[in-house]
Each structure stands twice: as C-alpha cells, then as structure tokens.
Design a protein around this motif. Structure first.
Motif, PDB file in Angstrom:
ATOM      1  N   ASN A   1       0.815  -1.217   0.000  1.00  0.00           N
ATOM      2  CA  ASN A   1       0.000   0.000   0.000  1.00  0.00           C
ATOM      3  C   ASN A   1       0.851   1.270   0.000  1.00  0.00           C
ATOM      4  OD1 ASN A   1      -2.517   1.348   0.019  1.00  0.00           O
ATOM      5  ND2 ASN A   1      -2.406   1.644   2.225  1.00  0.00           N
ATOM      6  N   GLY A   2       1.941   1.253  -0.762  1.00  0.00           N
ATOM      7  CA  GLY A   2       2.794   2.430  -0.880  1.00  0.00           C
ATOM      8  C   GLY A   2       2.999   2.810  -2.339  1.00  0.00           C
ATOM      9  N   PRO A   3       1.944   3.236  -3.037  1.00  0.00           N
ATOM     10  CA  PRO A   3       2.059   3.483  -4.481  1.00  0.00           C
ATOM     11  C   PRO A   3       3.005   4.621  -4.829  1.00  0.00           C
ATOM     12  CG  PRO A   3      -0.050   4.289  -3.653  1.00  0.00           C
ATOM     13  CD  PRO A   3       0.569   3.494  -2.546  1.00  0.00           C
ATOM     14  N   VAL A   4       3.064   5.667  -4.013  1.00  0.00           N
ATOM     15  CA  VAL A   4       3.957   6.791  -4.314  1.00  0.00           C
ATOM     16  C   VAL A   4       5.406   6.330  -4.223  1.00  0.00           C
ATOM     17  CG1 VAL A   4       4.668   9.109  -3.653  1.00  0.00           C
ATOM     18  CG2 VAL A   4       2.256   8.447  -3.464  1.00  0.00           C
ATOM     19  N   TYR A   5       5.721   5.567  -3.184  1.00  0.00           N
ATOM     20  CA  TYR A   5       7.080   5.039  -3.036  1.00  0.00           C
ATOM     21  C   TYR A   5       7.409   4.104  -4.191  1.00  0.00           C
ATOM     22  CZ  TYR A   5      11.141   2.758  -0.962  1.00  0.00           C
ATOM     23  OH  TYR A   5      12.402   2.270  -0.732  1.00  0.00           O
ATOM     24  N   ALA A   6       6.452   3.253  -4.565  1.00  0.00           N
ATOM     25  CA  ALA A   6       6.683   2.304  -5.659  1.00  0.00           C
ATOM     26  C   ALA A   6       6.979   3.025  -6.969  1.00  0.00           C
ATOM     27  CB  ALA A   6       5.466   1.390  -5.813  1.00  0.00           C
ATOM     28  N   MET A   7       6.237   4.104  -7.245  1.00  0.00           N
ATOM     29  CA  MET A   7       6.482   4.866  -8.477  1.00  0.00           C
ATOM     30  C   MET A   7       7.849   5.540  -8.446  1.00  0.00           C
ATOM     31  SD  MET A   7       2.769   6.532  -9.488  1.00  0.00           S
ATOM     32  CE  MET A   7       2.456   7.251  -7.875  1.00  0.00           C
ATOM     33  N   ALA A   8       8.209   6.086  -7.282  1.00  0.00           N
ATOM     34  CA  ALA A   8       9.518   6.734  -7.157  1.00  0.00           C
ATOM     35  C   ALA A   8      10.641   5.721  -7.302  1.00  0.00           C
ATOM     36  CB  ALA A   8       9.617   7.448  -5.810  1.00  0.00           C
ATOM     37  N   GLN A   9      10.453   4.544  -6.728  1.00  0.00           N
ATOM     38  CA  GLN A   9      11.477   3.508  -6.823  1.00  0.00           C
ATOM     39  C   GLN A   9      11.624   3.018  -8.254  1.00  0.00           C
ATOM     40  OE1 GLN A   9      10.788  -0.318  -4.803  1.00  0.00           O
ATOM     41  NE2 GLN A   9      12.829  -0.096  -3.915  1.00  0.00           N
ATOM     42  N   SER A  10      10.503   2.910  -8.952  1.00  0.00           N
ATOM     43  CA  SER A  10      10.550   2.481 -10.353  1.00  0.00           C
ATOM     44  C   SER A  10      11.275   3.498 -11.221  1.00  0.00           C
ATOM     45  CB  SER A  10       9.127   2.268 -10.877  1.00  0.00           C
ATOM     46  OG  SER A  10       9.136   1.919 -12.232  1.00  0.00           O
ATOM     47  N   ALA A  11      11.080   4.786 -10.907  1.00  0.00           N
ATOM     48  CA  ALA A  11      11.698   5.845 -11.708  1.00  0.00           C
ATOM     49  C   ALA A  11      13.164   6.068 -11.361  1.00  0.00           C
ATOM     50  CB  ALA A  11      10.921   7.150 -11.521  1.00  0.00           C
ATOM     51  N   ILE A  12      13.488   5.955 -10.055  1.00  0.00           N
ATOM     52  CA  ILE A  12      14.838   6.289  -9.602  1.00  0.00           C
ATOM     53  C   ILE A  12      15.679   5.040  -9.369  1.00  0.00           C
ATOM     54  CG2 ILE A  12      16.183   7.475  -7.814  1.00  0.00           C
ATOM     55  CD1 ILE A  12      13.746   9.256  -7.339  1.00  0.00           C
ATOM     56  N   GLY A  13      15.057   4.033  -8.740  1.00  0.00           N
ATOM     57  CA  GLY A  13      15.743   2.775  -8.523  1.00  0.00           C
ATOM     58  C   GLY A  13      16.885   2.832  -7.542  1.00  0.00           C
TER      59      GLY A  13
ATOM     60  N   LEU B   1       2.603   8.885   3.519  1.00  0.00           N
ATOM     61  CA  LEU B   1       2.225   8.901   2.100  1.00  0.00           C
ATOM     62  C   LEU B   1       3.368   8.460   1.206  1.00  0.00           C
ATOM     63  CD1 LEU B   1       0.142  12.196   1.932  1.00  0.00           C
ATOM     64  CD2 LEU B   1      -0.687   9.926   1.255  1.00  0.00           C
ATOM     65  N   LEU B   2       4.599   8.692   1.643  1.00  0.00           N
ATOM     66  CA  LEU B   2       5.777   8.346   0.850  1.00  0.00           C
ATOM     67  C   LEU B   2       6.429   7.040   1.297  1.00  0.00           C
ATOM     68  CD1 LEU B   2       7.422  11.888   0.602  1.00  0.00           C
ATOM     69  CD2 LEU B   2       6.089  10.699  -1.143  1.00  0.00           C
ATOM     70  N   SER B   3       5.809   6.351   2.236  1.00  0.00           N
ATOM     71  CA  SER B   3       6.391   5.131   2.787  1.00  0.00           C
ATOM     72  C   SER B   3       6.151   3.923   1.889  1.00  0.00           C
ATOM     73  CB  SER B   3       5.816   4.851   4.178  1.00  0.00           C
ATOM     74  OG  SER B   3       6.221   5.837   5.094  1.00  0.00           O
ATOM     75  N   PRO B   4       7.042   2.937   1.960  1.00  0.00           N
ATOM     76  CA  PRO B   4       6.853   1.728   1.155  1.00  0.00           C
ATOM     77  C   PRO B   4       5.763   0.810   1.695  1.00  0.00           C
ATOM     78  CG  PRO B   4       8.841   1.537   2.486  1.00  0.00           C
ATOM     79  CD  PRO B   4       8.342   2.939   2.659  1.00  0.00           C
ATOM     80  N   THR B   5       5.458   0.960   2.981  1.00  0.00           N
ATOM     81  CA  THR B   5       4.441   0.110   3.613  1.00  0.00           C
ATOM     82  C   THR B   5       3.538   0.973   4.481  1.00  0.00           C
ATOM     83  OG1 THR B   5       5.994  -1.744   3.687  1.00  0.00           O
ATOM     84  CG2 THR B   5       4.049  -1.872   5.107  1.00  0.00           C
ATOM     85  N   VAL B   6       2.237   0.899   4.223  1.00  0.00           N
ATOM     86  CA  VAL B   6       1.278   1.678   5.015  1.00  0.00           C
ATOM     87  C   VAL B   6       0.062   0.799   5.321  1.00  0.00           C
ATOM     88  CG1 VAL B   6      -0.056   3.796   5.225  1.00  0.00           C
ATOM     89  CG2 VAL B   6       1.974   3.750   3.749  1.00  0.00           C
ATOM     90  N   TYR B   7      -0.001   0.334   6.548  1.00  0.00           N
ATOM     91  CA  TYR B   7      -1.195  -0.370   6.997  1.00  0.00           C
ATOM     92  C   TYR B   7      -2.153   0.637   7.638  1.00  0.00           C
ATOM     93  CZ  TYR B   7       0.907  -4.908   6.123  1.00  0.00           C
ATOM     94  OH  TYR B   7       1.445  -6.008   5.512  1.00  0.00           O
ATOM     95  N   PRO B   8      -3.451   0.335   7.638  1.00  0.00           N
ATOM     96  CA  PRO B   8      -4.421   1.312   8.173  1.00  0.00           C
ATOM     97  C   PRO B   8      -4.095   1.778   9.589  1.00  0.00           C
ATOM     98  CG  PRO B   8      -5.575  -0.447   7.007  1.00  0.00           C
ATOM     99  CD  PRO B   8      -4.129  -0.850   7.066  1.00  0.00           C
ATOM    100  N   TRP B   9      -3.623   0.876  10.435  1.00  0.00           N
ATOM    101  CA  TRP B   9      -3.394   1.266  11.837  1.00  0.00           C
ATOM    102  C   TRP B   9      -2.225   2.228  12.013  1.00  0.00           C
ATOM    103  CZ3 TRP B   9      -3.014  -3.824  10.085  1.00  0.00           C
ATOM    104  CH2 TRP B   9      -1.737  -4.372  10.029  1.00  0.00           C
ATOM    105  N   TYR B  10      -1.371   2.373  10.995  1.00  0.00           N
ATOM    106  CA  TYR B  10      -0.314   3.379  11.092  1.00  0.00           C
ATOM    107  C   TYR B  10      -0.904   4.781  11.222  1.00  0.00           C
ATOM    108  CZ  TYR B  10       3.005  -0.178   9.332  1.00  0.00           C
ATOM    109  OH  TYR B  10       3.787  -1.299   9.157  1.00  0.00           O
TER     110      TYR B  10
END
Length: 421
Positions: A289-301, A341-350
């Motif tokens: 559940n970290g789509p922003v991080y995933a996109m950044a990682q895909s672009a920057i690596g 919002l920028l984390s690689p892992t976000v569970y609801p309880w966070y």
C-alpha cells in the motif's frame, strides 16, 4: 438536523456490533460494506458538527457514551483484521522468562516451551521482534498481569479513552468546540484498529497527545520525555523533531535522551549494539500500500530511497515550525502524514498516530485517508484467491484518489488553518 447526531451514533454502534461477529478473512465483502457504511455515518456526523448542528450539552455526553458502546462488542471478539497482537503477547511472555526478544526467534525449537496456543498464532515466527524498546516495556508490563488477547486489548482501549479525554481537554482549553472530540472518538478506523485489533499504535498516539499538551503548557521536560518514549514505541513520530526547536530547553532534550538510553540498555545484551531486531529486514523487503514510493522507486531505482519518507517528514515539520510560533494540531498531523504517504508500507493502523490531531480543516485530507485506508483489507480476499499480498489497482486508486481530491478541495478553498467548526 440537530437531532440527527445521536441517532447516527446509535447506527455507528450497531455497525460495530455486527462487525464484531465477522471474520474479515471469511467475510471480506461484508466487512468492507460495513466499513463503508460506518465511514458514511461518521463523515456525515462530522459535517453536522462542522456546521454547528449539534444537540445540547447533555447530548455530547450521550455521544461520548455511544463512543464507548461502539468499542464494547469488539474488545472480546477475536482480532481478524490483523494478528499483530499475538506477537505482542509473545514478546511480553518471552521477557517474563528472561528471554531477549531481539535475539530470540519464536520458531526456534529450543524456545517451544515458551509458546501457548495464543502465541502460536503470531505472524513471521522466523524473525525476532522489530518493535523498539519502549514497546517491549509495554508488552512486558501487560504480560506481567495477564498474557491474553483481552488483557492487551483492554489496556489499549483504556489508553484510547484517555486520548478522548485529553483531546476534549485541549479543545476546551483552546476555546474550540468540545464536539470536535467526536472526530477522534467516533472514527471507525480508531474503533476497529484499537478495540477490534488491539494495535500498539494507540500507546504512541497517547504519548504524542501528552507531549503536545505539555508543550502547550510550557512543560518542556515532560514533552521531550513523552516524545522520546513515542519514538521508542515506533519510529513514526521521529519526523516531528523540528517542532521542538526552541520550544524546549537543552536540559530537557538531554534528560529525554538519557531516558531513551535507559529504555534501550536492558535489551543490548551488554554490547553497544542497538536493539533493532528484524527492523532492517522489514524496511528492506516489506512493501504494501505504498504506491507513491513504488512509483519513485521504479523511476529512480535507488536503495537509499528508503530514507525519503524520513527526509520529507522532517522537511514538512521544519516548514510548520518556521511558519508559525503557535502549536497547531495540523503541524503534528501533516509531517507524519507526508512521511506515511511516501512510505513503502502503510497499513491502516499506522494512521492512528494522526487521529488525535485531525480536528482542523487543514487536516481534512488526512481525515479522509483514515476512512479510505480501510479498503486495503480487500487484500485478504486477494490472498485467499492465491493473488498474494497485493492490492488491485482500483483499491489504490480509490484510497489515494479520494485523498488527492480532498487535497485539491482544501487548496481551492485557500482558507487559513482553523477548527472544523
């Protein structure tokens, strides 16, 4: 319209009573429908409060009683949204037998004698704990009284109710509407994740609220100690450090740092090694559940990208500190929100860390997020069908799209930070 709030509270309590009888892994669809209904009730109630459409003073106490009623049926129910509580019990039980949870692997056959039917339900038994030292002290303290799910849940619900009291006290002292306490007290995420799942994060939220109130009353030493304890519960609030700049004395910071060291020392095993257990493995491998991080990682690596949430949260907190000398709940909520919002892992309880501070209009997008994040429990259906621990595109699009829309609405209004009412 003034008479609607209490019936809405009754309806919210009814949805929680039904949810307490369901298992999200078996009844995923029904649970999500109930969560959607509860969120709709909650958001409508918050809209009424923002418009001042509330009953008399006695009505507030009825609504607070309904908040307790919402929690009551979930406390004795089995936690099905998450099984983290079983690890809490194991960590506390291990310490009771003199075992260091940072060095012990629950799956180790040599430690089989430590297990009970309850602790065998924990997740990832092949890893030592990843919770910071103060969390371990909490587990140890509760386990010393009773090593059961309900004992941990009752402790956390008690802290949940204390947060309600602290939020209400601050609202009254700051001249805001006391009705805004229901922003926290009626939040379905708060109710489900604390009374339902028994998540530790409520302890951190309570510590942050104590720190916030202590700063408000110029008690720098207490604010600093509570803040360090919160960081050593989970590292989420570390991004708030800039908010303490020139609000506490150097002596207060030194005392708090010493307190933090004392919390950690018993777990170091007589070495200078920091007690972090499985945390590095979690940060390196776990993604959810970290789509922003995933996109950044895909672009920057870049592997160093894992520091992005920390840096962004610190920058946000520094901006809030520079922008205003006044303490504002939004200044505490947004840096943590940005980091998550920028984390690689976000569970609801966070998001429980944010909930006591969502009483201003400037935090509406984060308030919305506490509701849309409940959609992520659809992962149980995906997992049951063999799809792994992944969320479909429509869940991510809905969860973050609605939050983005709320952000656009907030910017479009161009209003200064002020109470929802």
């Amino acid at each position: 319209m003034r008479t609607l709030l209490i019936p809405l509270g009754v309806a919210l309590a009814a949805t929680m009573a039904v949810a307490a009888r369901l298992d999200v892994r078996r009844d995923t669809g029904i649970v999500l429908v109930l969560a959607a209904v509860a969120s709709a009730i909650y958001l409508f109630a918050m809209w009424l409060i923002s418009r001042g459409r509330v009953p008399g003073r006695a009505g507030l106490w009825v609504c607070l009683a309904l908040a307790v009623l919402c929690r009551a049926p979930l406390v004795p129910a089995d936690p099905t949204l998450s099984d983290d509580i079983y690890r809490y019990i194991w960590d506390g039980r291990a310490q009771a037998f003199g075992v260091n949870p940072y060095q012990a692997v629950p799956a180790d056959p040599a430690l089989d004698f430590l297990h009970t039917d309850t602790t065998r339900k924990m997740n990832h038994p092949g890893q030592p704990t990843m919770y910071p030292p103060f969390a371990e002290w909490v587990f140890r303290g509760i386990a010393a009284i009773d090593q059961s799910v309900i004992a941990f849940k009752l402790t956390f619900v008690l802290l949940d109710l204390i947060i309600i009291f602290l939020v209400m006290r601050w609202l009254v002292a700051s001249g805001r509407s006391a009705w805004l306490v229901l922003v926290y007290a009626w939040n379905p995420l708060v109710i489900l994740e604390i009374a339902g799942s028994g998540h530790l994060d409520v302890v951190g939220a309570a510590l942050l609220m104590v720190s916030f109130l202590a700063l408000s009353n110029r008690m720098g030493w207490l604010a600093a100690i509570a803040f360090v304890a919160a960081i050593e519960l989970k590292f989420v609030p570390i991004v708030l450090a800039p908010l303490f700049w020139r609000r506490i004395r150097v002596r207060d910071a030194v005392i708090a740092a010493g307190f933090g060291l004392l919390l950690a020392l018993p777990f170091t095993g007589g070495t200078l090694t920091a007690p972090i257990g499985a945390l590095p493995a979690y940060l390196a491998k776990w993604r959810f559940n970290g789509p922003v991080y995933a996109m950044a990682q895909s672009a920057i690596g870049m592997r160093a990208l894992v520091a992005l949430p920390l840096v962004a949260g610190l920058v946000a907190a520094a901006w809030f500190r520079w922008r205003s000398r006044e303490l504002a709940p939004s200044a505490w909520a947004w840096p943590m929100g940005v980091a998550l919002l920028l984390s690689p892992t976000v569970y609801p309880w966070y998001l429980l860390w944010l909930c006591p501070f969502l009483v201003e209009r400037a935090t509406v997008p984060l308030l919305i997020w506490t509701q849309t994040s409940l959609l992520t429990y659809f992962v149980w259906r995906v997992s049951a069908s063999g799809g792994g621990w992944q969320l479909p595109w429509w869940v991510l699009t809905t969860e973050f799209g609605v939050v983005a829309a709320a952000g656009v609405w907030l910017v479009a209004r161009r209003t200064p930070t002020k109470a929802l009412s």
